[in-house]
Design a protein around this motif. Structure first.
Motif, PDB file in Angstrom:
ATOM      1  N   THR A 162     -19.145 -62.951 -60.659  1.00  0.00           N
ATOM      2  CA  THR A 162     -19.487 -61.925 -59.652  1.00  0.00           C
ATOM      3  C   THR A 162     -20.378 -62.205 -58.595  1.00  0.00           C
ATOM      4  O   THR A 162     -19.965 -62.342 -57.315  1.00  0.00           O
ATOM      5  CB  THR A 162     -19.684 -60.512 -60.086  1.00  0.00           C
ATOM      6  OG1 THR A 162     -18.764 -59.876 -61.080  1.00  0.00           O
ATOM      7  CG2 THR A 162     -19.945 -59.611 -59.025  1.00  0.00           C
ATOM      8  N   ASN A 163     -21.605 -62.766 -59.011  1.00  0.00           N
ATOM      9  CA  ASN A 163     -22.677 -63.294 -58.018  1.00  0.00           C
ATOM     10  C   ASN A 163     -22.216 -64.722 -57.412  1.00  0.00           C
ATOM     11  O   ASN A 163     -22.425 -64.715 -56.131  1.00  0.00           O
ATOM     12  CB  ASN A 163     -23.737 -63.527 -58.808  1.00  0.00           C
ATOM     13  CG  ASN A 163     -24.655 -62.149 -59.239  1.00  0.00           C
ATOM     14  OD1 ASN A 163     -23.897 -61.087 -58.948  1.00  0.00           O
ATOM     15  ND2 ASN A 163     -25.520 -62.224 -60.170  1.00  0.00           N
ATOM     16  N   LEU A 164     -21.400 -65.405 -57.931  1.00  0.00           N
ATOM     17  CA  LEU A 164     -20.789 -66.474 -57.473  1.00  0.00           C
ATOM     18  C   LEU A 164     -19.784 -66.188 -56.315  1.00  0.00           C
ATOM     19  O   LEU A 164     -19.886 -66.893 -55.414  1.00  0.00           O
ATOM     20  CB  LEU A 164     -20.125 -67.696 -58.604  1.00  0.00           C
ATOM     21  CG  LEU A 164     -20.838 -68.414 -59.459  1.00  0.00           C
ATOM     22  CD1 LEU A 164     -20.046 -68.994 -60.332  1.00  0.00           C
ATOM     23  CD2 LEU A 164     -21.531 -69.464 -58.606  1.00  0.00           C
ATOM     24  N   PHE A 165     -19.116 -65.096 -56.701  1.00  0.00           N
ATOM     25  CA  PHE A 165     -18.293 -64.684 -55.641  1.00  0.00           C
ATOM     26  C   PHE A 165     -18.921 -64.143 -54.464  1.00  0.00           C
ATOM     27  O   PHE A 165     -18.272 -64.414 -53.359  1.00  0.00           O
ATOM     28  CB  PHE A 165     -17.226 -63.791 -56.232  1.00  0.00           C
ATOM     29  CG  PHE A 165     -16.244 -62.806 -55.297  1.00  0.00           C
ATOM     30  CD1 PHE A 165     -14.873 -63.347 -54.951  1.00  0.00           C
ATOM     31  CD2 PHE A 165     -16.809 -61.635 -54.814  1.00  0.00           C
ATOM     32  CE1 PHE A 165     -14.314 -62.587 -54.209  1.00  0.00           C
ATOM     33  CE2 PHE A 165     -15.965 -61.063 -53.772  1.00  0.00           C
ATOM     34  CZ  PHE A 165     -14.745 -61.492 -53.388  1.00  0.00           C
ATOM     35  N   TYR A 166     -19.628 -63.536 -54.650  1.00  0.00           N
ATOM     36  CA  TYR A 166     -20.462 -62.821 -53.128  1.00  0.00           C
ATOM     37  C   TYR A 166     -21.064 -64.024 -52.489  1.00  0.00           C
ATOM     38  O   TYR A 166     -21.037 -63.993 -51.271  1.00  0.00           O
ATOM     39  CB  TYR A 166     -21.525 -61.799 -53.747  1.00  0.00           C
ATOM     40  CG  TYR A 166     -20.940 -60.531 -54.352  1.00  0.00           C
ATOM     41  CD1 TYR A 166     -19.951 -60.004 -53.152  1.00  0.00           C
ATOM     42  CD2 TYR A 166     -21.149 -60.024 -55.461  1.00  0.00           C
ATOM     43  CE1 TYR A 166     -19.525 -58.626 -53.655  1.00  0.00           C
ATOM     44  CE2 TYR A 166     -20.448 -58.746 -55.779  1.00  0.00           C
ATOM     45  CZ  TYR A 166     -19.833 -58.028 -54.939  1.00  0.00           C
ATOM     46  OH  TYR A 166     -19.081 -56.876 -55.215  1.00  0.00           O
ATOM     47  N   LYS A 167     -21.530 -65.153 -53.421  1.00  0.00           N
ATOM     48  CA  LYS A 167     -22.188 -66.282 -52.610  1.00  0.00           C
ATOM     49  C   LYS A 167     -21.204 -66.916 -51.952  1.00  0.00           C
ATOM     50  O   LYS A 167     -21.428 -67.276 -50.767  1.00  0.00           O
ATOM     51  CB  LYS A 167     -22.977 -67.075 -53.664  1.00  0.00           C
ATOM     52  CG  LYS A 167     -23.375 -68.339 -53.359  1.00  0.00           C
ATOM     53  CD  LYS A 167     -24.530 -68.084 -52.251  1.00  0.00           C
ATOM     54  CE  LYS A 167     -25.317 -69.472 -51.671  1.00  0.00           C
ATOM     55  NZ  LYS A 167     -26.338 -69.432 -50.953  1.00  0.00           N
TER      56      LYS A 167
END
Length: 502
Positions: free
Chosen positions: A34-39
């Motif tokens: 999820t955090n990779l996606f937002y990045k």
């Protein structure tokens, strides 16, 4: 400071997080994705993506990220690479989720099955992660070598596939050459070595919510300096002061044909806050100095100065452009033997020590040596890689109670305990004549102001790099020169002050 941990320690942090948050491993993977996606979306937006997933948990991250892209109606393709159908449990769970949602993807067991990739797609590398400990050969190597030949922009998840987290001395396998690396919260030691720079590209740290207690308990001697560390080191200048409150630096630099080194070093010292700066030089140098830096004073001869006379200097920066003659060696020894406070030794001072290592025994404790790679190898012997240099420097600093800055893309400040603090400011435009002379002046000036040697070194390296980054607002990598760095020191200092007032 951000701790840099080994691959085993990172695995232990994961295990601690799963047990003590508590959180299931598959849910921790989901949070990471999820955090990779937002990045990814924040940086690159709604572009086309082509994801490569290996059989392990790094592959699981890539599969989960792919699902999120598809569910957000972003164009993406996934190819799962596996010769043997031997998947990690969480990777397999994420593949099953794709099947349940009828999301199409490709599987590839031989290089001949590998599809063509659209040149417009950004390639996401999730083949192997930080636990890899064997060089990549065969099928996976063929894929990686093919990917490296493609013109596409490439982003590695956590670590470029094929790169070992810690020691790559015996790694002769294939490694992804990434334009960017999105590492999962804990940076890897290998990222900060010059020989690995081409694989890592631009590094970003993506917080995935690992348990802070686990990271706190992990012991390491490797750290990455953060902006907040610099903000905490900075000493604001009091209102009611005079020049005597900010010390008196002696700069010993320059000689026939190299008076520019003297000017750069003295100017950087003044721009770093030193109250007074005196420069030891000859008549020619005095003319150069008076016409270029009227704020600096000159001294023509130190041969008659006693130990008590030298006490008036709160710091000394010595070495840039002084030459390696017998006269220069005698001068260096005379100064060192009659001075007790911290010194900054650079350039020809280091070359003279390499010729006569007995000089080391007279250098004041907690002095700062600032070699580039060539000077380091002359001092300590030829090294095969950055890790070997770091290890030698760490042992030297502990043995001799000194500090050393190994200059480079991520300049490493090694303190007297042997701990290594990597810097993350600066750019390739700073690889230019006189840049090191400027750093010597900055650290010497900070010592005069009253910073402890370790903090002067850390702050000095950061300011030096930040000023170089600021210079790129007007200059290019090719046109940037050392004087540009000095001109931007004020802006670099202001960056710290602005952060303190946020």
């Amino acid at each position: 400071m951000i701790k840099i941990l080994s691959s085993k320690q990172i695995k232990d942090v994961d295990i601690y997080t799963i047990a003590n948050e508590p959180i299931k491993s598959i849910d921790l993977m989901e949070r990471a994705a999820t955090n990779l996606f937002y990045k990814l979306i924040n940086v690159h937006g709604y572009k086309k993506y082509f994801l490569l997933a290996g059989p392990g948990n790094n592959g699981g991250d890539a599969v989960a990220l792919f699902r999120m892209l598809i569910e957000s109606e972003i164009q993406a393709s996934l190819i799962v690479l596996n010769e043997t159908d031997n998947f990690s449990e969480d990777c397999l769970l994420n593949i099953q989720r794709l099947k349940e949602k009828n999301i199409e993807f490709l599987c590839c067991k031989t290089f001949f099955d590998f599809p063509k990739i659209d040149e417009e797609s950004i390639i996401i590398d999730g083949i192997f992660g930080s636990g890899l400990n064997k060089p990549i050969k065969g099928f996976y190597a063929n894929v990686i070598e093919h990917i490296n030949k493609l013109p596409n922009h490439k982003i590695a998840i956590d670590i470029p596939s094929g790169l070992f987290s810690d020691n790559n001395r015996n790694n002769h396998g294939a490694i992804i050459i990434a334009n960017e690396t999105y590492t999962l919260q804990i940076p890897k030691l290998a990222f900060f070595f010059a020989e690995n720079s081409k694989y890592v590209g631009d590094l970003s740290i993506v917080d995935i919510g690992l348990h802070p207690k686990a990271i706190e308990l992990a012991e390491t001697k490797y750290f990455l300096t953060e902006p907040n560390d610099i903000n905490n080191l900075y000493i604001p200048r009091p209102k009611h002061t005079h020049k005597g409150n900010f010390g008196h630096t002696l700069v010993v630099a320059g000689n026939d044909g190299k008076y520019g080194a003297m000017v750069l070093c003295a100017s950087a010292c003044l721009r770093s806050g030193a109250g007074l700066v005196s420069v030891l030089t000859n008549n020619k140098g005095e003319l150069v100095l008076n016409s270029s830096i009227p704020e600096a004073m000159t001294i023509s001869n130190l041969s008659n100065l006693t130990h008590d006379d030298m006490k008036r200097f709160t710091s000394i920066g010595i070495g840039p452009g002084i030459g390696v003659s017998n006269e220069s060696e005698a001068l260096l020894l005379n100064i060192i033997k009659n001075y007790d406070n911290t010194m900054v030794l650079d350039a020809d001072a280091l070359n003279l020590i390499a010729k006569n290592r007995d000089i080391l025994e007279f250098i004041p404790k907690e002095s700062v040596l600032t070699p580039h790679v060539g000077e380091f190898d002359r001092l300590f012997g030829k090294c095969n890689d950055t890790l070997e240099r770091i290890e030698k420097a760490s042992e030297f600093c502990k043995t001799h109670n000194m500090l050393l800055i190994l200059k480079g893309k991520n300049s490493a400040v090694i303190d007297k305990q042997g701990c290594v603090h990597f810097n993350n400011t600066g750019n390739q435009g700073m690889s230019t004549a006189g840049s090191g002379d400027v750093l010597t002046g900055i650290i010497s000036g900070l010592l005069s102001v009253g910073y402890k040697p370790k903090y002067a070194a850390m702050l000095g390296v950061w300011l030096h790099g930040k000023a170089g980054d600021k210079a790129l607002d007007k200059e290019s990598y090719e046109s940037l020169i050392a004087t540009d760095i000095i001109k931007q020191l004020g802006s670099a200092f202001k960056t710290i002050r602005l952060k303190q007032h946020e």
